[in-house]
Write a protein that holds these residues in place. Structure first.
Motif, PDB file in Angstrom:
ATOM      1  N   PRO A   5       0.834  -1.197   0.000  1.00  0.00           N
ATOM      2  CA  PRO A   5       0.000   0.000   0.000  1.00  0.00           C
ATOM      3  C   PRO A   5       0.875   1.256   0.000  1.00  0.00           C
ATOM      4  O   PRO A   5       2.054   1.203   0.355  1.00  0.00           O
ATOM      5  N   PHE A   6       0.279   2.376  -0.382  1.00  0.00           N
ATOM      6  CA  PHE A   6       1.040   3.624  -0.462  1.00  0.00           C
ATOM      7  C   PHE A   6       0.144   4.800  -0.104  1.00  0.00           C
ATOM      8  O   PHE A   6      -1.070   4.654   0.021  1.00  0.00           O
ATOM      9  N   ARG A   7       0.763   5.949   0.083  1.00  0.00           N
ATOM     10  CA  ARG A   7       0.041   7.192   0.327  1.00  0.00           C
ATOM     11  C   ARG A   7       0.542   8.228  -0.670  1.00  0.00           C
ATOM     12  O   ARG A   7       1.737   8.316  -0.928  1.00  0.00           O
ATOM     13  N   ILE A   8      -0.372   8.972  -1.250  1.00  0.00           N
ATOM     14  CA  ILE A   8      -0.015  10.021  -2.207  1.00  0.00           C
ATOM     15  C   ILE A   8       0.467  11.241  -1.425  1.00  0.00           C
ATOM     16  O   ILE A   8      -0.118  11.609  -0.411  1.00  0.00           O
ATOM     17  N   VAL A   9       1.543  11.847  -1.909  1.00  0.00           N
ATOM     18  CA  VAL A   9       2.123  13.023  -1.261  1.00  0.00           C
ATOM     19  C   VAL A   9       1.937  14.232  -2.169  1.00  0.00           C
ATOM     20  O   VAL A   9       2.253  14.172  -3.361  1.00  0.00           O
ATOM     21  N   GLU A  10       1.417  15.311  -1.583  1.00  0.00           N
ATOM     22  CA  GLU A  10       1.284  16.583  -2.291  1.00  0.00           C
ATOM     23  C   GLU A  10       2.188  17.609  -1.617  1.00  0.00           C
ATOM     24  O   GLU A  10       2.291  17.631  -0.391  1.00  0.00           O
ATOM     25  N   ILE A  11       2.804  18.441  -2.433  1.00  0.00           N
ATOM     26  CA  ILE A  11       3.573  19.572  -1.921  1.00  0.00           C
ATOM     27  C   ILE A  11       3.062  20.808  -2.622  1.00  0.00           C
ATOM     28  O   ILE A  11       2.991  20.848  -3.858  1.00  0.00           O
ATOM     29  N   VAL A  63       3.164  14.980  -5.992  1.00  0.00           N
ATOM     30  CA  VAL A  63       4.587  14.851  -6.331  1.00  0.00           C
ATOM     31  C   VAL A  63       5.119  13.432  -6.208  1.00  0.00           C
ATOM     32  O   VAL A  63       6.231  13.153  -6.643  1.00  0.00           O
ATOM     33  N   GLY A  64       4.347  12.525  -5.600  1.00  0.00           N
ATOM     34  CA  GLY A  64       4.845  11.164  -5.509  1.00  0.00           C
ATOM     35  C   GLY A  64       4.023  10.271  -4.609  1.00  0.00           C
ATOM     36  O   GLY A  64       2.988  10.679  -4.077  1.00  0.00           O
ATOM     37  N   GLU A  65       4.517   9.058  -4.460  1.00  0.00           N
ATOM     38  CA  GLU A  65       3.904   8.050  -3.603  1.00  0.00           C
ATOM     39  C   GLU A  65       4.886   7.701  -2.501  1.00  0.00           C
ATOM     40  O   GLU A  65       6.083   7.574  -2.758  1.00  0.00           O
ATOM     41  N   ALA A  66       4.365   7.531  -1.300  1.00  0.00           N
ATOM     42  CA  ALA A  66       5.205   7.134  -0.173  1.00  0.00           C
ATOM     43  C   ALA A  66       4.712   5.802   0.364  1.00  0.00           C
ATOM     44  O   ALA A  66       3.510   5.582   0.475  1.00  0.00           O
TER      45      ALA A  66
END
Length: 82
Positions: free
Chosen positions: A28-34, A39-42
């Motif tokens: 599983p992952f979490r979407i990252v916004e800046i 900007v990516g997946e963590a």
């Protein structure tokens, strides 16, 4: 009088969205916004820190809501809710 009626509420630069299930066989992952842009997946806390560093943001405290906003769980939530 020059004060406004409501207090200043800052928007954190980093937003980590809720846990998403990956494709079968992927973690599983979490979407990252800046600054409002995806900007990516963590897949863990280290990924969040690496993404922030790549965008020139040094994070000293992952629990500071003025820096990072955790949506759908905290920094230790990396498993999808059922």
């Amino acid at each position: 009088m020059t004060e406004i009626a409501s207090p200043f509420i800052s928007q954190p630069r980093i937003l980590v969205l809720g846990v998403m299930s990956g494709r079968p066989g992927t973690p599983p992952f979490r979407i990252v916004e800046i600054d409002g842009e995806v900007v990516g997946e963590a897949r863990g806390i280290i990924d969040v820190l690496e993404i922030a560093a790549a965008y020139g943001i040094t994070v000293h405290d992952l629990d500071d809501p003025s820096v990072v906003c955790w949506v759908g769980g905290d920094k230790f939530s990396w498993v999808p809710r059922r």
